[in-house]
Write a protein that holds these residues in place. Sequence first.
Motif, PDB file in Angstrom:
ATOM      1  N   ILE A 232      -1.844 -18.483  -4.209  1.00 40.02           N
ATOM      2  CA  ILE A 232      -1.257 -17.568  -3.220  1.00 40.02           C
ATOM      3  C   ILE A 232       0.215 -17.326  -3.518  1.00 40.02           C
ATOM      4  O   ILE A 232       0.679 -16.182  -3.541  1.00 40.02           O
ATOM      5  N   LEU A 233       0.956 -18.393  -3.762  1.00 38.17           N
ATOM      6  CA  LEU A 233       2.396 -18.264  -3.983  1.00 38.17           C
ATOM      7  C   LEU A 233       2.734 -17.572  -5.293  1.00 38.17           C
ATOM      8  O   LEU A 233       3.825 -17.017  -5.439  1.00 38.17           O
ATOM      9  N   ASN A 234       1.831 -17.578  -6.249  1.00 36.07           N
ATOM     10  CA  ASN A 234       2.062 -16.907  -7.525  1.00 36.07           C
ATOM     11  C   ASN A 234       1.427 -15.523  -7.594  1.00 36.07           C
ATOM     12  O   ASN A 234       1.530 -14.854  -8.622  1.00 36.07           O
ATOM     13  N   SER A 235       0.807 -15.080  -6.520  1.00 36.88           N
ATOM     14  CA  SER A 235       0.113 -13.790  -6.542  1.00 36.88           C
ATOM     15  C   SER A 235       1.077 -12.633  -6.287  1.00 36.88           C
ATOM     16  O   SER A 235       2.147 -12.808  -5.687  1.00 36.88           O
ATOM     17  N   ASP A 236       0.687 -11.466  -6.731  1.00 35.00           N
ATOM     18  CA  ASP A 236       1.486 -10.259  -6.490  1.00 35.00           C
ATOM     19  C   ASP A 236       1.494  -9.899  -5.011  1.00 35.00           C
ATOM     20  O   ASP A 236       2.464  -9.334  -4.513  1.00 35.00           O
ATOM     21  N   GLU A 237       0.414 -10.215  -4.312  1.00 37.33           N
ATOM     22  CA  GLU A 237       0.325  -9.900  -2.892  1.00 37.33           C
ATOM     23  C   GLU A 237       1.388 -10.651  -2.082  1.00 37.33           C
ATOM     24  O   GLU A 237       1.892 -10.138  -1.099  1.00 37.33           O
ATOM     25  N   PHE A 238       1.717 -11.849  -2.498  1.00 37.38           N
ATOM     26  CA  PHE A 238       2.712 -12.654  -1.783  1.00 37.38           C
ATOM     27  C   PHE A 238       4.088 -11.995  -1.829  1.00 37.38           C
ATOM     28  O   PHE A 238       4.877 -12.118  -0.889  1.00 37.38           O
ATOM     29  N   TYR A 239       4.385 -11.294  -2.894  1.00 31.24           N
ATOM     30  CA  TYR A 239       5.689 -10.657  -3.064  1.00 31.24           C
ATOM     31  C   TYR A 239       5.682  -9.165  -2.743  1.00 31.24           C
ATOM     32  O   TYR A 239       6.650  -8.464  -3.005  1.00 31.24           O
ATOM     33  N   SER A 240       4.611  -8.665  -2.164  1.00 25.41           N
ATOM     34  CA  SER A 240       4.495  -7.240  -1.859  1.00 25.41           C
ATOM     35  C   SER A 240       5.268  -6.883  -0.585  1.00 25.41           C
ATOM     36  O   SER A 240       5.635  -7.760   0.216  1.00 25.41           O
ATOM     37  N   ASN A 241       5.505  -5.592  -0.397  1.00 23.34           N
ATOM     38  CA  ASN A 241       6.170  -5.122   0.815  1.00 23.34           C
ATOM     39  C   ASN A 241       5.320  -5.391   2.048  1.00 23.34           C
ATOM     40  O   ASN A 241       5.844  -5.654   3.121  1.00 23.34           O
ATOM     41  N   LYS A 242       4.013  -5.298   1.891  1.00 23.03           N
ATOM     42  CA  LYS A 242       3.115  -5.557   3.005  1.00 23.03           C
ATOM     43  C   LYS A 242       3.273  -6.997   3.495  1.00 23.03           C
ATOM     44  O   LYS A 242       3.255  -7.266   4.691  1.00 23.03           O
ATOM     45  N   ALA A 243       3.450  -7.919   2.582  1.00 25.01           N
ATOM     46  CA  ALA A 243       3.636  -9.323   2.953  1.00 25.01           C
ATOM     47  C   ALA A 243       5.004  -9.545   3.600  1.00 25.01           C
ATOM     48  O   ALA A 243       5.141 -10.375   4.501  1.00 25.01           O
ATOM     49  N   PHE A 244       6.008  -8.802   3.146  1.00 23.78           N
ATOM     50  CA  PHE A 244       7.354  -8.972   3.684  1.00 23.78           C
ATOM     51  C   PHE A 244       7.393  -8.654   5.169  1.00 23.78           C
ATOM     52  O   PHE A 244       8.089  -9.312   5.939  1.00 23.78           O
ATOM     53  N   TYR A 245       6.643  -7.642   5.583  1.00 28.46           N
ATOM     54  CA  TYR A 245       6.611  -7.243   6.982  1.00 28.46           C
ATOM     55  C   TYR A 245       5.326  -7.674   7.696  1.00 28.46           C
ATOM     56  O   TYR A 245       5.126  -7.347   8.854  1.00 28.46           O
TER      57      TYR A 245
END
Length: 72
Positions: A48-61
């Motif tokens: 999870i922490l190394n995935s692209d989804e974790f660093y996406s804008n969707k995850a930020f908000y």
Amino acid sequence: AQEATSRYVPKKLFEYFVYPAPKEAVLNKLSNVYFSSGYSIKAVMMEILNSDEFYSNKAFYGNVKNPVEYMI
């Protein structure tokens, strides 16, 4: 050791740390990691922490936590 567990645990972790309602492809990937690692939560968290989804804008908000959750 049931298949339902290999989907439930990664989904709950992903929803808590990233954003609610992950895509099916992401959930399948995390489920495979959980199952192949011998049910290791550490392996799922690393994925999870190394995935692209974790660093996406969707995850930020995605998960806005209240101040009490930050204190805990």
